[in-house]
Each structure stands twice: as structure tokens, then as C-alpha cells.
Design an enzyme around this catalytic site. Sequence first.
Site, mmCIF file in Angstrom:
data_model
loop_
_atom_site.group_PDB
_atom_site.id
_atom_site.type_symbol
_atom_site.label_atom_id
_atom_site.label_comp_id
_atom_site.label_asym_id
_atom_site.label_seq_id
_atom_site.Cartn_x
_atom_site.Cartn_y
_atom_site.Cartn_z
ATOM 1 N N ASP A 147 34.963 103.161 71.317
ATOM 2 C CA ASP A 147 34.993 104.163 72.402
ATOM 3 C C ASP A 147 36.289 105.079 71.597
ATOM 4 O O ASP A 147 37.164 105.436 72.443
ATOM 5 C CB ASP A 147 35.444 103.686 73.785
ATOM 6 N N ARG A 151 40.739 110.900 73.742
ATOM 7 C CA ARG A 151 41.393 110.424 75.150
ATOM 8 C C ARG A 151 41.717 108.996 74.595
ATOM 9 O O ARG A 151 42.724 108.608 75.460
ATOM 10 C CB ARG A 151 40.444 110.444 76.166
ATOM 11 N N ASN A 152 41.199 108.225 73.679
ATOM 12 C CA ASN A 152 41.880 106.901 73.422
ATOM 13 C C ASN A 152 42.942 106.871 72.065
ATOM 14 O O ASN A 152 42.597 105.760 71.739
ATOM 15 C CB ASN A 152 40.700 106.082 73.323
ATOM 16 N N ASP A 165 43.298 101.001 72.409
ATOM 17 C CA ASP A 165 42.067 100.283 73.235
ATOM 18 C C ASP A 165 40.847 100.124 72.294
ATOM 19 O O ASP A 165 39.938 99.747 73.048
ATOM 20 C CB ASP A 165 41.740 101.354 74.414
HETATM 21 C C1 LIG Z 1 55.923 115.488 78.367
HETATM 22 N N1 LIG Z 1 54.778 114.589 78.608
HETATM 23 C C2 LIG Z 1 54.847 114.527 80.282
HETATM 24 C C3 LIG Z 1 53.705 113.736 80.597
HETATM 25 N N2 LIG Z 1 53.283 112.238 79.749
HETATM 26 C C4 LIG Z 1 53.066 111.377 80.429
HETATM 27 O O1 LIG Z 1 53.295 111.205 81.735
HETATM 28 C C5 LIG Z 1 52.817 110.322 79.409
HETATM 29 C C6 LIG Z 1 53.589 109.632 78.604
HETATM 30 C C7 LIG Z 1 53.188 108.452 77.822
HETATM 31 C C8 LIG Z 1 51.988 107.823 77.854
HETATM 32 N N3 LIG Z 1 51.797 106.562 77.050
HETATM 33 C C9 LIG Z 1 50.946 105.666 77.502
HETATM 34 N N4 LIG Z 1 49.865 106.045 78.358
HETATM 35 C C10 LIG Z 1 48.923 104.970 78.125
HETATM 36 C C11 LIG Z 1 47.982 105.361 79.475
HETATM 37 C C12 LIG Z 1 47.910 106.162 80.657
HETATM 38 C C13 LIG Z 1 47.095 106.159 81.421
HETATM 39 C C14 LIG Z 1 45.729 105.619 81.168
HETATM 40 C C15 LIG Z 1 45.547 105.034 80.105
HETATM 41 N N5 LIG Z 1 44.191 104.543 79.705
HETATM 42 C C16 LIG Z 1 43.792 103.508 80.154
HETATM 43 O O2 LIG Z 1 44.306 102.792 80.933
HETATM 44 C C17 LIG Z 1 42.251 102.972 79.555
HETATM 45 C C18 LIG Z 1 42.019 103.730 78.471
HETATM 46 C C19 LIG Z 1 40.647 103.153 77.939
HETATM 47 C C20 LIG Z 1 39.863 102.117 78.455
HETATM 48 C C21 LIG Z 1 38.751 101.922 77.929
HETATM 49 C C22 LIG Z 1 38.239 100.180 78.288
HETATM 50 C C23 LIG Z 1 37.532 102.584 78.648
HETATM 51 C C24 LIG Z 1 38.599 101.910 76.320
HETATM 52 C C25 LIG Z 1 40.705 101.471 79.431
HETATM 53 C C26 LIG Z 1 41.755 101.721 80.144
HETATM 54 C C27 LIG Z 1 46.556 104.548 79.159
HETATM 55 C C28 LIG Z 1 48.824 103.843 77.530
HETATM 56 N N6 LIG Z 1 49.978 103.745 76.520
HETATM 57 C C29 LIG Z 1 49.883 102.992 75.385
HETATM 58 C C30 LIG Z 1 51.092 103.237 74.675
HETATM 59 N N7 LIG Z 1 51.585 104.416 75.576
HETATM 60 C C31 LIG Z 1 50.906 104.729 76.228
HETATM 61 C C32 LIG Z 1 51.254 108.397 78.829
HETATM 62 C C33 LIG Z 1 51.470 109.523 79.626
HETATM 63 C C34 LIG Z 1 53.376 112.959 78.341
HETATM 64 C C35 LIG Z 1 54.473 113.485 77.817
#
Ligand SMILES: CN1CCN(C(=O)c2ccc(Nc3nc(-c4cccc(NC(=O)c5ccc(C(C)(C)C)cc5)c4)cn4ccnc34)cc2)CC1
Length: 285
Positions: A147, A151-152, A165
Site C-alpha cells: 500500500d 498517505r503512507n 506501514d
Molecule cells: C504542523 N502540523 C500540525 C498537524 N500535524 C499533525 O497533527 C501530525 C504530526 C505528526 C504525525 N505523525 C504520525 N502520524 C501517524 C498517523 C496518524 C494518523 C493515522 C495514521 N495512519 C494509520 O493509522 C494507518 C495507516 C495505514 C494503514 C494501512 C494498514 C491501511 C496500511 C493502517 C493504519 C498514522 C503515524 N506516525 C508514525 C510516526 N509518526 C506518525 C501525524 C500528524 C502535522 C504537523
Amino acid sequence: ASPCNRPVPATAGLSHDKWEIDPMELMLLEELGSGQFGVVRRGKWRGSIDVAVKMMKEGTMSEDDFIDEAKVMTKLQHQNLVQLYGVCSKHRPIYIVTEYMKHGSLLNYLRRHEQTLGGNVGLLLDMCIQVCKGMAYLERHNYIHRDLAARNCLVGSENVVKVADFGLARYVLDDQYTSSGGTKFPIKWAPPEVLNYTRFSSKSDIWAYGVLMWEVFTCGKMPYGRLKNTEVVDRVQRGILLEKPKACFKEVYDVMRKCWSHSPEDRPSFRVLKEQLVNVSKGLL
Ligand SMILES: CN1CCN(C(=O)c2ccc(Nc3nc(-c4cccc(NC(=O)c5ccc(C(C)(C)C)cc5)c4)cn4ccnc34)cc2)CC1
């Protein structure tokens, strides 16, 4: 050594397996977002290590199979892969604990910084090269992502980009996501052999990587715009490809098109692709 000076057994303190993280060592902080798989929160591990904690909603993944695979995943280590530190599997929901990437997903980062990134072809190409390096490492270890998309991927400080992921898709239970006819299947990142036979390989990751390059050079546009999945499948089967993004040099678009060769054998490997992109990048500077 223990009081009676017997040598301490090497496994002392490692009562869990080393990929098992003790939840007592985790401090959960703000929510980073939520996917269809549950909530993701920032956290601190052992007081000082920044982590992201995916709290997997029950029933969304085949947990035992994933926990088995986690041992392998923790061994995949590269500067362009989001490091899996371990899992908390002794309770429900299970936690997946990874290194923290402070700027969030590459897709949101591209969309949020279009004004500054749009004109910087060198930086856009550098982001693509970083993803390619992470994917070349997975390819070397015969590990298929399944995938790969903007986005990933995640962005850290100094425009570091890492692939996240990898391999996780295999453990998703929602067949709307896993079957190519499902509403959540990433059709727009899938090559013909995946659309027709769900035949995943590093060469299907290469097709997805070409679409990721298109996402990067359009600063996060949706591939094929608002076309319905059935229309996209029809175009891909007939060999109609994504158009050249405005911000894209012809040499870079030629690389994308190679990734979209109809037959997997005609697509480059990530190892070859990395050399090509680095040469293009040198040519541009
Ligand atoms: C100035 N901006 C303010 C807003 N902002 C944030 O809020 C922000 C900052 C840091 C973030 N970091 C991470 N965010 C995530 C994150 C956040 C939400 C959803 C997800 N994704 C998932 O949960 C997810 C994705 C894919 C999959 C499959 C199985 C389909 C491949 C399953 C689950 C990841 C994972 N991380 C792993 C390491 N770092 C991060 C995410 C968001 C970014 C910075």
C-alpha cells in the site's frame, strides 16, 4: 551478578520477547489522527523516546498473525523506513509503537506546503529519492509494501521522508480494503496484474511508486481526479496513463512512465530506479 555471585542469565529482564513493549514504559500524549484502524497518539517511551502509538481497533486486523510478523518487521532498519520499535500485545487493543515523525503524512505535507514546495523541483525529487531508498531496502529483503502511497509516507525534521506501514495491509480484516473490488481498495495505485489477479510483488510496489512520484510533483493532487474506480480500472487496462505534472521535467516523467509499464518485467527495480533518479537529480543541479 546475583547476590550469590551466580552469573545473571542473559535473558534476565527480558521477560517479554524483545519486540514486546511494556505499556508501563509508555506515556500516551495527544492524538495525531485516526484511521479506519483506530486512533494514533504521540507518546514517550522510557521517559524520553518520542513514539507514535497506533491503537488498533478490535476486529480490524488479524492480531496474532501481525504479532508474529512484528518480530520480522522490527529487524527491517533503514533511515528511510519508519522504525517499528515493538508492540504491546498483552492487552486489547494492541499497540503498534514506532518512531515519531513530527510533520505527519507526506500527502498532507505536500498539500500544506504547496506554495513553497511547488517551485522546488530539486526538493520534490529529493523526497522521491528518499522513498526510493527505503523501498530499495525492502526490495533487497524481499519485502512487499502492498500500500505504497504518499498517505503512507511520513515527514520528519529537515524534510526527511520515510516509508511507513510496510506489509501492514496483509493483516487488515476489512475485505472492502483487501479485495480489489472493495470500496476501500487503493485502485489508483494498483497495476493491471493486481487489479486482475491481486498479484502483489516488488514490481507492483514500483507501479505504486510511480503514482507516488506523480503525487509528489503535483503537490498532493488526487490521481485521476474524481474519476470513479471503474473508470480508472478501464483506463489502466487500456494503458492510458496519468498526464505529466506541470512541475515535472520530461526526464522525471519518463521515469514515472517506466514504472507504469503494463508488464511487471518491463518496470525497473527500486535499485535501478534509485541510480536513475540520482543521475537525473545531478543533471538538474
Ligand atoms: C504542523 N502540523 C500540525 C498537524 N500535524 C499533525 O497533527 C501530525 C504530526 C505528526 C504525525 N505523525 C504520525 N502520524 C501517524 C498517523 C496518524 C494518523 C493515522 C495514521 N495512519 C494509520 O493509522 C494507518 C495507516 C495505514 C494503514 C494501512 C494498514 C491501511 C496500511 C493502517 C493504519 C498514522 C503515524 N506516525 C508514525 C510516526 N509518526 C506518525 C501525524 C500528524 C502535522 C504537523
